[in-house]
Design an enzyme around this catalytic site. Structure first.
Site, mmCIF file in Angstrom:
data_model
loop_
_atom_site.group_PDB
_atom_site.id
_atom_site.type_symbol
_atom_site.label_atom_id
_atom_site.label_comp_id
_atom_site.label_asym_id
_atom_site.label_seq_id
_atom_site.Cartn_x
_atom_site.Cartn_y
_atom_site.Cartn_z
ATOM 1 N N LYS A 89 2.528 9.826 48.441
ATOM 2 C CA LYS A 89 1.144 10.116 48.010
ATOM 3 C C LYS A 89 0.831 9.347 46.728
ATOM 4 C CE LYS A 89 2.870 14.210 45.611
ATOM 5 N NZ LYS A 89 2.996 15.695 45.676
ATOM 6 N N TYR B 146 -6.855 0.313 15.699
ATOM 7 C CA TYR B 146 -7.943 1.204 15.285
ATOM 8 C C TYR B 146 -7.456 2.318 14.360
ATOM 9 C CZ TYR B 146 -10.500 -0.878 19.209
ATOM 10 O OH TYR B 146 -11.098 -1.741 20.073
HETATM 11 C C1 LIG Z 1 4.403 15.910 45.653
HETATM 12 C C2 LIG Z 1 5.038 16.836 46.590
HETATM 13 C C3 LIG Z 1 6.393 16.686 46.941
HETATM 14 C C4 LIG Z 1 7.334 15.725 46.244
HETATM 15 O O1 LIG Z 1 7.764 16.307 45.032
HETATM 16 P P1 LIG Z 1 8.838 15.565 44.085
HETATM 17 O O2 LIG Z 1 9.058 16.536 42.989
HETATM 18 O O3 LIG Z 1 8.155 14.322 43.608
HETATM 19 O O4 LIG Z 1 10.025 15.295 44.904
HETATM 20 C C5 LIG Z 1 6.885 17.492 47.940
HETATM 21 N N1 LIG Z 1 6.117 18.404 48.551
HETATM 22 C C6 LIG Z 1 4.822 18.610 48.219
HETATM 23 C C7 LIG Z 1 4.027 19.640 48.917
HETATM 24 C C8 LIG Z 1 4.238 17.838 47.217
HETATM 25 O O5 LIG Z 1 2.963 18.049 46.881
#
Ligand SMILES: *Cc1c(COP(=O)(O)O)cnc(C)c1O
Length: 374
Positions: free
Chosen positions: A39, A266
């Site tokens: 994702k 800045y």
């Molecule tokens: C993002 C997510 C993961 C992955 O989690 P990590 O801590 O990055 O391994 C797994 N399951 C769900 C439902 C998520 O939203």
């Protein structure tokens, strides 16, 4: 010291070989089927390349949040099973079903919408998400029986294929996670009495997959770990046998020799103490360098470690390098693999009061990603 390719001002190199090796390592460690989570553009690493590298390392499936992300993977040529679990209210799943995208289902309405997308000859693959305590989405315990019964009915009439049942942990403590595991097992018990026997049950993300073996259940959803970063405070990538895949670097754009008392960036939060060299590095908060890390974020130039001097600006940072010989074009590494001398993404996270997940995921679209394989 390596230089950036000619004409390149800033870049994030993505070591796809590291992603492959990390998946292979975690698959062996957990003895479980891996759903590689890509994702948010593969946590900033590029979704399609991350998915392909993970599959190369033995991941059987890919996970994303949105259907739009799943469809982008399909357009990018990813043919492995893909699961998407976060949906707009009232979403139609026609496009997802046509692309064989499996749907995480968190409510009765989503279940009905998924079934409505089935074609005459093919059911829609779903993973039923149970709320077990995190307080996000998922079917509420009071609704397990009603929603799972309808899922079983829709499966019997060929509208749905229940591929999995899943939930997500809080990682608050082993005890809290075990309480969620028990709630999940209650839900699996309800499913079994209703005649649901999905091939997959998945609960653990990276942290629990590594630290709480009883949550593995033969299938784990791995995000941060496949990119080689640690989900734990105080434990490095190397401690976990992982290799960070992303290196963020830039070429020094200008150097300036200045006297003592010279203000930098800045607000003049930094003033030089003595005659020194200021190196201008073309990465700023527009590129995802957190402004909260002003004055703190680590950089390595020519093998030497410094901190950002003064405020992180939109497009650039300044580094006060003293008498260290630094020239225009020299490589400046913000983070990468600490075993190769780079600062860790977690050091930027600590400097900015956040987590390494956010550091890599927020690297902006202005930073070209260049795929490498070490
Ligand atoms: C993002 C997510 C993961 C992955 O989690 P990590 O801590 O990055 O391994 C797994 N399951 C769900 C439902 C998520 O939203």
């Amino acid at each position: 010291m390596s230089r950036l390719p000619a004409g390149v001002m800033r870049e994030a190199t993505i070591d796809v070989g590291a992603i492959t090796a990390n998946v292979r390592h975690l698959r062996r460690l957990t003895s479980s089927e891996v759903i590689a989570v890509v994702k948010a553009d593969g946590y900033g690493h590029g979704a399609v390349r991350s998915a392909n590298a993970a599959i190369e390392g033995g991941a059987a499936r890919i996970g994303v949040a949105d259907v739009a992300e799943a469809l982008a993977l399909r357009r990018g040529g990813v043919t492995a099973p893909v699961l998407a679990w976060l949906h707009a209210p009232g979403a139609s799943f026609a496009e997802a079903a046509a692309a064989h995208v499996e749907l995480g289902v968190s409510s009765f309405d989503q279940l009905v919408a998924a079934a409505a997308a089935a074609s005459a000859d093919r059911p829609v693959g779903v993973h039923l998400k149970l709320e077990t305590g995190l307080g996000r989405n998922g079917i509420a315990p009071a609704d397990y029986r009603m929603v799972l019964a309808e899922a079983a009915r829709l499966e019997r009439i060929g509208k749905l294929k229940v591929v999995g049942i899943f939930s997500h942990l809080s990682n608050s403590s082993p005890d809290e996670d075990r309480a969620q595991l028990r709630a999940f097992q209650d839900g699996l018990g309800v499913a079994a009495t209703l005649g649901l026997a999905p091939p997959l049950r998945h609960l653990a993300a990276t942290a629990a997959a590594i630290d709480l073996p009883e949550t593995r259940l033969g299938c784990v959803r791995l995000g941060i770990g496949i990119y080689g970063l640690s989900p734990f405070d105080g434990r490095s990538s190397a401690d976990l046998g992982l290799r960070p895949a992303m290196t963020l670097r830039a070429a020094v754009a200008a150097v300036r020799r200045v006297g003592p008392g010279h203000g930098v960036s800045y607000g003049f939060d930094h003033r030089t103490e003595r005659e020194t060299t200021l190196a201008l590095v073309p990465l700023g908060y527009a590129d995802g360098v957190p402004r909260q890390a002003s004055g703190l974020g680590p950089v390595v130039i020519g093998g030497q470690r410094f901190r950002v001097a003064g405020r992180v600006a939109m497009d650039q940072i300044v580094v006060d390098v003293g008498d260290h010989p630094v020239g225009v074009g020299d490589e400046t590494v913000l983070f990468g693999d600490p075993t190769l001398g780079a600062p860790a993404a977690s050091e930027w996270a600590d400097a900015a009061g956040t987590i390494d997940y956010e550091i890599v995921t927020r690297i902006g679209p202005r930073v070209p990603r260049r795929q490498v394989s070490a």
